[in-house]
Design a protein around this motif. Sequence first.
Motif, PDB file in Angstrom:
ATOM      1  N   GLU A 113       0.827  -1.206   0.000  1.00 11.50           N
ATOM      2  CA  GLU A 113       0.000   0.000   0.000  1.00 11.50           C
ATOM      3  C   GLU A 113       0.863   1.258   0.000  1.00 11.50           C
ATOM      4  OE1 GLU A 113      -0.256  -2.411   2.160  1.00 11.50           O
ATOM      5  OE2 GLU A 113      -2.274  -3.276   1.973  1.00 11.50           O
ATOM      6  N   ILE A 152       0.970   3.708  -2.842  1.00 11.20           N
ATOM      7  CA  ILE A 152       0.028   4.836  -2.981  1.00 11.20           C
ATOM      8  C   ILE A 152       0.699   6.120  -2.525  1.00 11.20           C
ATOM      9  CG2 ILE A 152      -2.130   5.865  -2.191  1.00 11.20           C
ATOM     10  CD1 ILE A 152      -3.233   3.226  -1.648  1.00 11.20           C
ATOM     11  N   ILE A 171       3.065   7.341  -5.223  1.00  7.26           N
ATOM     12  CA  ILE A 171       2.391   7.875  -6.416  1.00  7.26           C
ATOM     13  C   ILE A 171       1.730   9.221  -6.101  1.00  7.26           C
ATOM     14  CG2 ILE A 171       0.512   7.525  -8.079  1.00  7.26           C
ATOM     15  CD1 ILE A 171       0.996   4.477  -7.740  1.00  7.26           C
ATOM     16  N   LYS A 172       0.893   9.230  -5.077  1.00  5.73           N
ATOM     17  CA  LYS A 172       0.135  10.449  -4.773  1.00  5.73           C
ATOM     18  C   LYS A 172       1.057  11.564  -4.273  1.00  5.73           C
ATOM     19  CE  LYS A 172      -3.950   9.210  -5.941  1.00  5.73           C
ATOM     20  NZ  LYS A 172      -4.673   9.925  -7.000  1.00  5.73           N
ATOM     21  N   GLU A 206       4.631   4.152 -12.688  1.00  7.42           N
ATOM     22  CA  GLU A 206       4.028   3.032 -13.420  1.00  7.42           C
ATOM     23  C   GLU A 206       4.394   1.706 -12.748  1.00  7.42           C
ATOM     24  OE1 GLU A 206       5.555   5.661 -14.909  1.00  7.42           O
ATOM     25  OE2 GLU A 206       3.626   6.513 -15.510  1.00  7.42           O
ATOM     26  N   ARG A 255       2.310   1.207  -9.787  1.00  5.91           N
ATOM     27  CA  ARG A 255       0.984   0.682 -10.143  1.00  5.91           C
ATOM     28  C   ARG A 255       1.049  -0.818 -10.407  1.00  5.91           C
ATOM     29  NH1 ARG A 255       0.471   6.059 -11.670  1.00  5.91           N
ATOM     30  NH2 ARG A 255      -1.558   6.963 -11.144  1.00  5.91           N
ATOM     31  N   ASN A 256       2.133  -1.256 -11.033  1.00 10.57           N
ATOM     32  CA  ASN A 256       2.301  -2.697 -11.238  1.00 10.57           C
ATOM     33  C   ASN A 256       2.343  -3.431  -9.900  1.00 10.57           C
ATOM     34  OD1 ASN A 256       2.497  -2.218 -13.963  1.00 10.57           O
ATOM     35  ND2 ASN A 256       4.678  -2.668 -14.130  1.00 10.57           N
ATOM     36  N   ILE A 269       1.006  -2.503  -6.997  1.00  8.06           N
ATOM     37  CA  ILE A 269      -0.331  -2.573  -6.385  1.00  8.06           C
ATOM     38  C   ILE A 269      -1.194  -3.599  -7.118  1.00  8.06           C
ATOM     39  CG2 ILE A 269      -2.441  -1.301  -5.862  1.00  8.06           C
ATOM     40  CD1 ILE A 269      -0.746   1.227  -5.573  1.00  8.06           C
ATOM     41  N   ALA A 270      -1.113  -3.585  -8.454  1.00  5.81           N
ATOM     42  CA  ALA A 270      -1.941  -4.514  -9.241  1.00  5.81           C
ATOM     43  C   ALA A 270      -1.630  -5.954  -8.831  1.00  5.81           C
ATOM     44  CB  ALA A 270      -1.691  -4.309 -10.737  1.00  5.81           C
ATOM     45  N   GLN A 299      -5.048  -3.001 -15.708  1.00  3.88           N
ATOM     46  CA  GLN A 299      -4.522  -3.118 -14.336  1.00  3.88           C
ATOM     47  C   GLN A 299      -4.311  -1.737 -13.719  1.00  3.88           C
ATOM     48  OE1 GLN A 299      -0.943  -5.471 -14.514  1.00  3.88           O
ATOM     49  NE2 GLN A 299      -2.055  -7.406 -14.764  1.00  3.88           N
ATOM     50  N   HIS A 300      -3.707  -0.851 -14.511  1.00  2.00           N
ATOM     51  CA  HIS A 300      -3.426   0.478 -13.964  1.00  2.00           C
ATOM     52  C   HIS A 300      -4.716   1.251 -13.711  1.00  2.00           C
ATOM     53  CE1 HIS A 300       1.115   0.775 -15.063  1.00  2.00           C
ATOM     54  NE2 HIS A 300       0.796  -0.345 -14.463  1.00  2.00           N
ATOM     55  N   VAL A 348      -5.870   0.025 -10.449  1.00  2.00           N
ATOM     56  CA  VAL A 348      -5.042   0.592  -9.385  1.00  2.00           C
ATOM     57  C   VAL A 348      -5.498   2.023  -9.083  1.00  2.00           C
ATOM     58  CG1 VAL A 348      -2.713   1.369  -8.770  1.00  2.00           C
ATOM     59  CG2 VAL A 348      -3.040  -0.874  -9.827  1.00  2.00           C
ATOM     60  N   MET A 381      -6.774   3.440  -5.562  1.00  2.00           N
ATOM     61  CA  MET A 381      -6.210   4.608  -4.874  1.00  2.00           C
ATOM     62  C   MET A 381      -7.293   5.637  -4.563  1.00  2.00           C
ATOM     63  SD  MET A 381      -2.389   5.256  -6.374  1.00  2.00           S
ATOM     64  CE  MET A 381      -2.849   5.625  -8.046  1.00  2.00           C
TER      65      MET A 381
END
Lengths: 395, 375
Positions: free
Chosen positions: A313, A316, A319-320, A382, A385-386, A388-389, B280-281, B284, B288
């Motif tokens: 987590e 996040i 990213i944010k 990116e 995101r991978n 988290i996915a 997928q993104h 995600v 979020m």
Amino acid sequence: MDVDFTSEDQAFRAEVRKFIEDNYPKHLIGADRGDLSKEDFLAWHKILAEKGWVAPSWPEEFGGTGWSVTQKYIWNEESAAFGTIPPLPFGVAMLGPVIYTFGNQAQKDWVLPGIKSGDTWWCQGYSEPGAGSDLAGLKTRAVRDGDDYIVNGHKIWTTLAQHADWMFCLVRTGTEGKPQAGISFLLIDMKTPGITVRPIITIDGGHEVNEVFLEDVRVPAEHLVGEEDKGWTIAKFLLGNERSGIAGVARSKKAIDRLREIARGELEDGAPLLDSSDFSRKISELEIDLTALEYTELRTLASESKGQGPGPESSILKIKGTEIQQRITELTMEAVGNYASPWVPQLDRGDNYLSIGPDHAEGVSQTYFNTRKTSIYGGSNEIQRNIIAKMVLGL
Amino acid sequence: MDFSFTEEQTLLRNMVQSFVQDNYDFDSRMKIVRSEEGMSREIWGQFAELGLLAAPFSEELGGLDGGPIDIMVIMEELGRGLVVEPYLPTVVLCGGILSRHASPAQQEANLPGILGGESIWALAYSEPQSRFNASDVLTSAKADGEGYVLNGTKAVVAAAPWADKFIVSARISGEQRDRNGIGLFIVDKSAAGVSTQDYPTVDGNRASEVTFENVAVSGDALIGSAETGLSILEEALDHGIGAICAESLGHMKSLNDATVEYCKTRKQFGVPIGSFQVLQHRMVDMFMEYEQSVSMTYMVNMKLNEGEEERKKAASGAKVQIGKSGRFVGQEAVQLHGGMGMTEELSVGHYFKRLTVIDTQFGNVDHHLKRFASA
């Protein structure tokens, strides 16, 4: 569930605020990161080391402060509000936890004190020209030769390597099986013969990152952390820690305050830009996103304090946090209008240099260009995101 | 600072969650929505038995001594089930106003009916011209001896078709958008001169246009005073925001779970579509948005009892987050479900529709961005 600060928390806030005010080096107040010498970078670090506050997140037995989540939050807020230059992340945030988690006793004994005191400056030898997002594709080879490894390879984007005493480095020790399987985590003395550091100048004109060339570099095998070929676990652990500190909430708050100040001083049709509904709307949106991030980080910290390490987590937060930092610098550049364009590097400023435009416009476009790095480093957004996915959503 | 739930709150969540799972699956929900009345009195009675209707009220008022965090827990679970029974208007909005600001006599006369599940309430505050400004009140309350006479029309009053009683905002004095001079009145739906035009809303709820024509009420129908009416109302709407933020978490969580599950099983080009990075993104990003919404929902519900300025800022900030995130998650969930997402038979579209209404309810993103900036 509540957001109240206890009277102990309030007292703690007063204590740390006073300590910062009384002890922060006067010549570094408001200093621009781009102009700092090695001594400048370390000045505050050394004062904190003296006080025992340099690594609040470490376990107490290794020199942590034993502060609660709330106290750490207050510490970060006060440090950001004052605008301190925080201790460099390479030792305190990255390598320290690796050593006290995976290192042997001898390594704990010599590495941790040097990190805390600031006497050893560490840099991070991870990326290579052919191994960026695909970090496990790294090719720098370490071959065992008696009690040493002989290392050959090429690292890149090595931040502040020009000042570094030592580098923690991912090297390939095995070529069998999956690429992740043959990686080891090695500590390398930057003074060893065969190491060359070459600067890379970035689009903001600054020199932060470097290439590091390693040619027949002899590294004693005692500087292997953990087991040979098992370095990937350590590499991922370190990246997880790197992500959780990366949100930068308190500093973004401070940057929004500054943005508002600038927008109050800039005029549009004779009225403060801050009063423009278009512009103030953008600031409000930023503030709301930052508040959400702040509470997401607090939730993460709260679960960490119950013994759960930073999970996937924390991607996040990366990213944010970086998206918000980029939007703030972008909006700050927008706020100064035409005066975002002048660009006279420090070196080209003669003795008779007259500053151009309002003071608050100084460096805003450099900061904007520099901050584009944040969504690329530490595992690009990116890649986050991978993560988290795969790890959270199970895709 | 503390982000943990009490043991009671965890038990409360488990109870509501299993009640919704056992009694309010999607088919049951759609049967209720399509029934003539559009809600289930039986479910409402069970809410009373389970103590949900008493949960947020203090013990002196016969309640279970909960607060905004307990409401948050309940609303989130009701959101997962897309529950239409009027918990928000009855308990959170009207019950909240009565418990915080009504006189002991008014409380004694009205709260037992709410806690016991005998009466349903609706908050009649918006008007055809008022958009999201609660101070834009044309409905008038003219003093008449000891009492008042009400005239005017209230717009899109949620749960009004089921309600026994209203709390009505009406202007005692001043101009159309003055902040002073607004009173909140308790009005029986059965009072002479009250008429409703009932209709369904896109999210499966019911609402009414409510008209007051020379409706006479006594002086003790007024809650608080003409000076305090608007601030009482705005406080209640902020509590409403805290509650629908939580409700929307239930929706977003359900949509995200359903979308990930669907993308793991749906095959195209010989592989599950969830193996495509572009999807997928997207998922995600949905995840979020949900997590950021959870954070803002905790934040607002922890700050509802703080001072007025802080409460307003918290509520507007959270509402902006939920408005944007709800729209994003809803739209993307439909997109990733492809044609199936467009169908009435799948729950996805129904969550999407409720989230869409939530964006507008109590003021949309634009409204709350302005309010946030000025608070």
